[in-house]
Enzyme design. Structure first.
Site, PDB file in Angstrom:
ATOM      1  N   SER A 182      -9.681   1.859   2.616  1.00 61.39           N
ATOM      2  CA  SER A 182      -8.768   2.679   1.848  1.00 61.39           C
ATOM      3  C   SER A 182      -7.672   1.890   1.135  1.00 61.39           C
ATOM      4  O   SER A 182      -7.022   2.395   0.225  1.00 61.39           O
ATOM      5  CB  SER A 182      -8.100   3.700   2.770  1.00 61.39           C
ATOM      6  OG  SER A 182      -7.262   3.051   3.730  1.00 61.39           O
ATOM      7  N   LYS A 184       0.835  -1.194   0.000  1.00 58.22           N
ATOM      8  CA  LYS A 184       0.000   0.000   0.000  1.00 58.22           C
ATOM      9  C   LYS A 184       0.875   1.250   0.000  1.00 58.22           C
ATOM     10  O   LYS A 184       1.893   1.309   0.705  1.00 58.22           O
ATOM     11  CB  LYS A 184      -0.916  -0.012   1.236  1.00 58.22           C
ATOM     12  CG  LYS A 184      -1.910   1.136   1.297  1.00 58.22           C
ATOM     13  CD  LYS A 184      -2.779   1.032   2.563  1.00 58.22           C
ATOM     14  CE  LYS A 184      -3.808   2.136   2.632  1.00 58.22           C
ATOM     15  NZ  LYS A 184      -4.645   2.041   3.862  1.00 58.22           N
ATOM     16  N   SER A 206     -10.233  -0.596   6.741  1.00 60.22           N
ATOM     17  CA  SER A 206      -9.595  -0.349   5.449  1.00 60.22           C
ATOM     18  C   SER A 206      -8.921  -1.562   4.831  1.00 60.22           C
ATOM     19  O   SER A 206      -8.517  -1.513   3.675  1.00 60.22           O
ATOM     20  CB  SER A 206      -8.576   0.787   5.575  1.00 60.22           C
ATOM     21  OG  SER A 206      -9.223   2.030   5.619  1.00 60.22           O
TER      22      SER A 206
END
Length: 488
Positions: A168, A93, A192
């Site tokens: 996210s 990420k 997330s």
């Protein structure tokens, strides 16, 4: 194009698909045993990433660097290395600092920022021989649940391009579901990891808060933030957990997946209150399946005000800690920006939200006293309620649908429809927020598809620190409900 060329291309495409369908453990074993080279495997994944570029799953892929790392891994294997993840590319990420590779935090202003250090979790996977394939797209500053990023584009759901991926950690989930990488590192503050895992049909694991290192990962809330992983099976999450924590995985038998001796709790009044009928139906079917496999399922009631309690306390803590956490992260890691500059550069919707709940004096910001009450009164009360399941009733795990609906349409992501009601997209975290509120470990596993072909996830939450036990129960449940969804 002549027939020979067409046949060659078809064979090459099939080989890429075969390689990209490998799970993490299988890919690592294949490289380690010499069945495939890291170079061949990485080449296939890069080709798949190019083919599926429309998903917007990555902000950065340095093809030359990852190929050089793959060749180095093959040399290391020839020299005798047997590292756990030798030569296997993983996604990361883009909130994790990565030495020598841009780290944007989802912001256009940091698109070319190249850190001089790795986040601790990135260092751990590299030490185990893994390669950083690329940086996964995310919602700006990890502040969102649908996967929209103004600079890098909306991450699309591999199962249906007109639906959201969740967020996210949007690109992390999508890239694993699409077979671009076998696993990816993500982050979870209120859902997330688990929300996009549910929407994209992969396994998403949120460890007990603080169990995995968070140093070098852009924060939201020091109380709630957790690093974690996406993979295509629970076994693969167990492998990543072993690498990151250094804990040796417990031995388990591969023969059968009965659930005799497993006690599970469900809380229908709390977690089936606002859920689409198809998601609820699949959840109840799965519960019956688990009972038929020998599990004992007990029903608990966490109180009429439980949902209001966790929502108020957790979102209040989440927003109250953001400004301080980001400011400290910027200072500690020499990020070339300021909190004020980040705020000014946010997309309009997010800037408006921060102005309301993050900035001191915002209309929705909680006071210092309310924040202390959330920490010192509400959280202990939430834990006490959950202990009625874990301690009083002896449940090992609480089950619930991971998300109250399947992935919404991209064009309808600001307000979503759940059980016939139009609600804020924040409702997508209605179930994941309970584990986050007190730092419990949680995992989402795929349990099938809706009539429209969209994945449905099952959330398992367990007591603080019982990560290994949670992963083992999840592995057994996965064996009962079926194999993970096939690579797209």
């Amino acid at each position: 194009m002549n027939d020979t060329t067409a046949i060659s291309r078809h064979i090459a495409s099939r080989e890429i698909t075969n390689l990209s369908s490998l799970g993490l453990a299988a890919a690592a074993a294949a490289v380690r045993d010499g069945d495939i080279t890291s170079e061949a495997y990485t080449t296939a994944l890069l080709q798949r990433a190019r083919t599926l570029a429309e998903l917007n799953a990555f902000t950065t892929i340095d093809e030359d660097a990852v190929m050089a790392a793959a060749r180095d891994a093959d040399k290391a294997r020839a020299a005798g290395s047997a590292a756990l993840l030798l030569g296997v590319p993983l996604g990361v990420k883009d909130s994790y600092l990565t030495k020598g590779l841009p780290t944007s935090l989802g912001l256009g202003a940091l698109a070319h920022f190249v850190p001089r250090e790795d986040a601790d979790a990135v260092r751990a996977i590299k030490d185990a021989g893994a390669l950083v394939f690329g940086k996964n797209n995310l919602v700006e500053m990890s502040y969102g649940l649908t996967g929209h990023n103004e600079r890098y584009g909306q991450v699309k759901n591999p199962h249906a391009r007109d639906h959201v991926s969740g967020g996210s950690s949007s690109g992390s989930a999508a890239s694993v579901a699409a077979g671009i990488v076998p696993a990816s590192l993500g982050g979870d503050t209120v859902g997330s990891i688990r929300v996009p895992a549910s929407f994209c049909g992969v396994v998403g694991f949120k460890p007990t808060t603080g169990r995995w290192p968070r140093n070098g990962v852009a924060p939201i809330s020091h109380t709630l933030d957790t690093t974690g992983a996406f993979a295509r099976s629970v076994d693969d999450c167990i492998l990543v957990d072993q690498v990151v924590t250094g804990e040796v995985a417990a031995e388990h038998s591969d023969g059968g997946y009965d659930l005799k001796g497993v006690r599970l709790a469900i809380a229908p009044r709390q977690f089936l209150d606002l859920v689409d009928s198809e998601v609820e139906g699949r959840f109840r079917d799965v519960v019956r399946q688990l009972q038929n496999a020998g599990a004992e399922v007990i029903e608990v009631d966490l109180g009429d005000d439980f949902n209001a309690l966790i929502q108020t306390a957790t979102w209040g803590i989440f927003a109250h800690e953001t400004m301080g956490a980001i400011s400290e992260f910027i200072r500690r890691h020499d990020i070339p920006t300021t909190f004020e500059a980040i705020y000014e550069g946010l997309k309009p919707q997010l800037q408006q939200a921060w102005g309301q709940i993050v900035l001191p004096g915002g209309a929705g910001a909680i006071s210092a006293d309310a924040y202390q009450t959330a920490l010192n009164v509400s959280r202990p009360e939430i834990q006490r309620r959950l202990n009625t399941a874990f301690v009083s009733h002896g449940a090992q795990v609480i089950l619930q649908p991971t998300t109250p609906c399947t992935a919404p349409l991209i064009k309808e992501q600001a307000t979503v429809h759940i059980a016939g009601q139009e609600v804020s997209y924040l409702a997508l975290a209605n179930h994941t927020v309970s584990a986050s509120s007190v730092g419990m470990p949680g995992i989402s596993i795929p349990v099938g598809l809706s009539r429209a072909g969209l994945p449905i996830g099952l959330e398992l939450d367990a007591p603080l620190g019982s990560d290994r036990a949670l992963l083992e129960v999840a592995r057994r449940i996965e064996g009962v409900v079926g194999t993970p969804l096939a690579t797209i």
